[in-house]
Design a protein around this motif. Structure first.
Motif, PDB file in Angstrom:
ATOM      1  N   LEU B 294       0.829  -1.203   0.000  1.00 54.91           N
ATOM      2  CA  LEU B 294       0.000   0.000   0.000  1.00 54.91           C
ATOM      3  C   LEU B 294       0.865   1.256   0.000  1.00 54.91           C
ATOM      4  O   LEU B 294       0.517   2.254  -0.617  1.00 54.91           O
ATOM      5  N   LEU B 295       1.995   1.193   0.679  1.00 49.89           N
ATOM      6  CA  LEU B 295       2.897   2.351   0.691  1.00 49.89           C
ATOM      7  C   LEU B 295       3.394   2.635  -0.724  1.00 49.89           C
ATOM      8  O   LEU B 295       3.358   3.778  -1.191  1.00 49.89           O
ATOM      9  N   GLU B 296       3.812   1.584  -1.419  1.00 47.76           N
ATOM     10  CA  GLU B 296       4.310   1.773  -2.786  1.00 47.76           C
ATOM     11  C   GLU B 296       3.202   2.265  -3.708  1.00 47.76           C
ATOM     12  O   GLU B 296       3.419   3.138  -4.555  1.00 47.76           O
ATOM     13  N   GLN B 297       2.002   1.706  -3.542  1.00 45.29           N
ATOM     14  CA  GLN B 297       0.896   2.118  -4.409  1.00 45.29           C
ATOM     15  C   GLN B 297       0.531   3.580  -4.136  1.00 45.29           C
ATOM     16  O   GLN B 297       0.208   4.321  -5.057  1.00 45.29           O
ATOM     17  N   ALA B 298       0.584   3.966  -2.861  1.00 42.63           N
ATOM     18  CA  ALA B 298       0.283   5.361  -2.528  1.00 42.63           C
ATOM     19  C   ALA B 298       1.329   6.275  -3.138  1.00 42.63           C
ATOM     20  O   ALA B 298       1.013   7.317  -3.726  1.00 42.63           O
ATOM     21  N   GLU B 299       2.583   5.870  -3.037  1.00 38.86           N
ATOM     22  CA  GLU B 299       3.659   6.698  -3.569  1.00 38.86           C
ATOM     23  C   GLU B 299       3.590   6.793  -5.090  1.00 38.86           C
ATOM     24  O   GLU B 299       3.904   7.827  -5.680  1.00 38.86           O
ATOM     25  N   ALA B 300       3.159   5.691  -5.714  1.00 39.82           N
ATOM     26  CA  ALA B 300       3.028   5.700  -7.174  1.00 39.82           C
ATOM     27  C   ALA B 300       1.990   6.729  -7.611  1.00 39.82           C
ATOM     28  O   ALA B 300       2.044   7.250  -8.733  1.00 39.82           O
ATOM     29  N   LEU B 301       1.051   7.020  -6.719  1.00 39.83           N
ATOM     30  CA  LEU B 301       0.033   8.021  -7.034  1.00 39.83           C
ATOM     31  C   LEU B 301       0.477   9.422  -6.613  1.00 39.83           C
ATOM     32  O   LEU B 301      -0.292  10.374  -6.669  1.00 39.83           O
ATOM     33  N   GLY B 302       1.694   9.505  -6.125  1.00 36.13           N
ATOM     34  CA  GLY B 302       2.196  10.819  -5.731  1.00 36.13           C
ATOM     35  C   GLY B 302       1.907  11.174  -4.277  1.00 36.13           C
ATOM     36  O   GLY B 302       2.200  12.278  -3.843  1.00 36.13           O
ATOM     37  N   LEU B 303       1.338  10.228  -3.526  1.00 33.66           N
ATOM     38  CA  LEU B 303       1.096  10.511  -2.111  1.00 33.66           C
ATOM     39  C   LEU B 303       2.398  10.291  -1.340  1.00 33.66           C
ATOM     40  O   LEU B 303       3.256   9.537  -1.760  1.00 33.66           O
TER      41      LEU B 303
END
Lengths: 363, 357
Positions: B294-303
């Protein structure tokens, strides 16, 4: 990816998998007993605390009051605070034992501690240049730290850090040595100031104003007693913590060696970069189970009461993989650390190996 | 009592008990002593049906009361872990004012896969101490009661409606009240006897439909027959998600409808992990689940979620997951509880998932 270990890549992976399996087994078995244990420790700590505060009303019991309050602070900081803030009891869902909410009875705000300790120290354990716990920015604790004349004061700085340990921990995050070196500005530390000031105000008000004032004419005695209790905790915590990574034989690592580390290598580094202290059950409790530093570094967020149980498996693992397991009684470990502090005050003598010379077979 | 409370809540006591706070000391003496937190002791249990139990709770003095229709978060310890779930209050909110009764009740159906509901309905005996939030929710009666009211409920959705009904009876509400409840069978009808009693009141119409015995599920024809002017009547509806959806369709956007529905306790995990969508609630972002943490997916969205070690040890990234199942990247353990705190750096969503980021 480099492999600086004594194991092959395959062995390392297997080693990591075995430790992961231990972790899984422990996580699966967490339950009522672990919850009851930590609650009992909390109850004991609060009882010592209340007893200590109350006994200051009886002047002849002053030494007892100091002893009780010292025990309370040691339990609060070590077996409860340090471990709770690691998230060891987050699975209980109890806000009073939650890593993000717990605040401990010492100067350093728990939030700042969690960053510098849980993240920096536990992730980059014993990597010179990354782990600020190697010497805490004040001491020379590793041969590979470049010697400077400043380090002649190593034993003096260590003594001061021991006596004022809670203040040292408080200031750790400011990274003063990097400000002095010009790598960091005072403004970079601004986000820390408010939390620090608030916590220091609360701690000081409680121990050095309110509780002494509540004992009326005994104010000076209570104030002194509280100060001594904090001092006892400082010396004890310093001693135990310094035995965790600094005894002779414990390995340090370079940034190059640990680039793109695998999970197995991370475990390997934690194992060889830590040292245990042997002792009784009561001793382990009073050290917050940091006497099981190795197990703590392998599994920082598993309840500390499980470390003795885990230790048996880890020792077995070490034997099978031919890895060192650093441990010894407190006296030996402390002596080793003290010698290192003094030895590293002086520049490291590069051992000059004599050139091999030809020698006749028989005299 | 209130002097004690004033003292316990004073800045002086806060300073003396710093950093832990006064409640951390009081609870060790008596779990029912609190200066800030709200807890309650179970003082009576009553089996309503084979799998539904009503618990009567005596709250600590810190309980601020509730309005009929509201729910409360109930935390209960099961095998060392405190689980927290929402339950509607089922008793009258006038009990205290009219009878001096400070207790209130929650009515719980034991779900097979619900750790908390099963524990509360089957194992929480008299004396059990529960952790409570304050009463929450907007599913409440208006300050000025209209001349007509309609209640629609299904299954255990009857609980908040029952609280309102009991309050209205206590209040001697004189308007026209229509109540349509759907239960599977008479045996599974919660509060059946009391409903019969209330039905005797001249201004109250109670209809209980048994879907397993041939009665139809809620539909337009049925509702028109029982409450012809339903769309113009202030209506409170509560039940499973499907039931509430049906009601919503019948009211087609009319502002007379108030609804409350139960969050499903688990979403079934997909076989193939990288399916569904991941919703980052606070930032309003949604994306297809890539199977990464989830951390990586959030970061991929720019979060930029708060985090530390990225390997599950420092707990710097702990975040509330509101829906869905995640798998621990290291241990492989799956967890599906709603509203739980997870470490996003080592949690991979299995199917759809929502987190508070």
């Amino acid at each position: 990816m480099s492999n600086p270990t004594t194991l092959t890549d395959e062995q390392l992976e297997e080693f990591g998998a075995e430790l992961d399996a231990i972790r899984r087994r422990i996580v699966d078995s967490l339950g009522e007993d672990d919850a009851t244990y930590i609650r009992n420790v909390v109850k004991t700590q609060r009882a010592f605390e209340v007893a200590g505060r109350a006994l200051f009303y009886l002047p002849p019991a002053w030494p007892l009051a100091v002893a009780a309050l010292s025990v309370s602070k040691i339990l609060d900081n070590m077996e409860i605070g340090h471990n709770v803030m690691h998230g060891q009891y987050d699975w209980m869902g109890d806000p009073g034992l939650n890593s993000r909410r717990y605040e401990w009875d010492t100067m350093c705000p728990s939030e700042q501690w969690r960053y510098s300790h849980n993240y920096i120290h536990h992730t980059y354990t014993n990597i010179l240049g990354k782990d600020r716990d190697i010497g805490y920015g004040v001491l020379r604790m590793d041969e590979d730290q470049q010697w400077r004349p400043y380090y002649l004061g190593n034993p003096v700085y260590a003594t001061l850090l021991m006596l004022f340990f809670e203040w040292g921990v408080l200031l750790h995050d400011l990274e003063v040595e990097r400000i002095v070196a010009g790598e960091r500005t005072w403004a970079d530390t601004k986000h820390l100031h408010r939390g620090m000031i608030r916590k220091v105000r609360n701690q000081t008000l409680k121990d050095y104003v309110l509780f002494p004032a509540l004992t009326g004419p005994l104010f000076p005695m209570t104030l002194a007693g509280n100060a001594v209790a904090n001092l006892v905790r400082n010396v004890w915590a310093f001693g135990i913590i310094f035995c965790g990574h600094f005894p002779a034989g414990v390995a340090t690592f370079s940034e190059d060696e640990t680039e793109d580390e695998t999970r197995g290598m991370w475990y390997y580094r934690q194992l060889l970069g830590s040292a245990n202290i042997t002792g009784s059950r009561l001793f382990h409790l009073m050290t917050g189970n940091l006497s099981h530093q190795i197990e703590h570094h392998l599994f920082p967020d598993l309840p500390a009461r499980r470390y003795p149980q885990i230790a048996e498996e880890v020792r077995d693992l070490c034997e099978r993989y031919g890895l060192e397991y650093h441990t010894g009684p407190l006296r030996k470990q402390l002596g080793s650390v003290a010698r290192k502090i003094c030895r590293l005050a002086l520049p490291t003598r590069r051992r000059t190996t004599p050139e091999p010379v030809e020698q006749p077979l028989a005299a | 009592m209130s002097l004690t409370r004033t003292i316990l809540r004073s800045p002086a006591v806060a300073a003396l008990t710093s950093p832990h706070g006064v409640d951390r000391y009081l609870e060790l003496v008596n779990p029912m002593w609190a200066a800030h937190e709200v807890r309650a002791r179970v003082v009576r249990t009553h089996r309503e049906t084979h799998d539904v139990t009503t618990l009567t709770l005596q709250p600590t003095s810190t309980w601020p009361g509730f309005a009929a229709g509201q729910h409360v978060q109930v935390g209960v310890e099961v095998d060392g872990t405190r689980h927290t779930r929402c339950f509607s209050i089922s008793s009258s909110d006038l009990a205290r004012r009219m009878r001096g009764d400070r207790t209130f009740t929650i009515t719980v159906r034991a779900h097979d896969d619900g750790v908390v509901s099963k524990h509360l309905a089957r194992h929480a005996g008299v004396g059990t101490v529960l952790h409570l939030s304050r009463a929450e929710g907007e599913f409440t009666l208006p300050p000025l009661l209209p001349r007509r009211l309609l209640f629609l409920s299904a299954g255990s959705g009857i609980t908040p409606v029952m609280s309102m009904l009991r309050s209205l009876v206590d209040l001697r509400y004189e308007g026209r009240l229509t109540f349509v409840h759907h239960a599977r069978t008479p045996e599974e009808t919660i509060f059946a006897d009391e409903l019969d009693e209330i039905a005797q009141l001249p201004n109250v119409d109670v209809t209980v439909l048994h879907t397993r015995l041939g009665d139809k599920r809620l539909n337009e024809l049925q509702l028109t027959a029982l409450a012809p002017a339903y769309a113009d009547t202030l209506t409170y509806a509560c039940g499973p998600a499907g039931f509430v959806e049906t009601v919503r369709e019948l009211y087609a956007g009319r502002d007379t409808l108030r609804v409350e529905y139960f969050k499903t306790s688990t979403l079934p995990p997909d076989d193939e992990a990288a399916t569904g969508t991941v919703r980052f609630a606070r930032s309003g972002q949604t994306a297809a689940n890539t199977g990464a943490t989830l951390l990586e997916q959030a970061e991929a969205l720019g979060l930029r979620p708060e985090h530390g070690c990225r390997m599950g040890i420092c707990r710097g990234c702990t975040t509330r997951k509101t829906e869905g199942t995640v798998r621990h990247a290291v241990t492989g353990a799956e967890s599906s509880a709603p509203d739980e705190d997870i470490q996003i750096c080592v949690s991979r969503p299995v199917g759809g998932c929502a987190v508070d980021l």
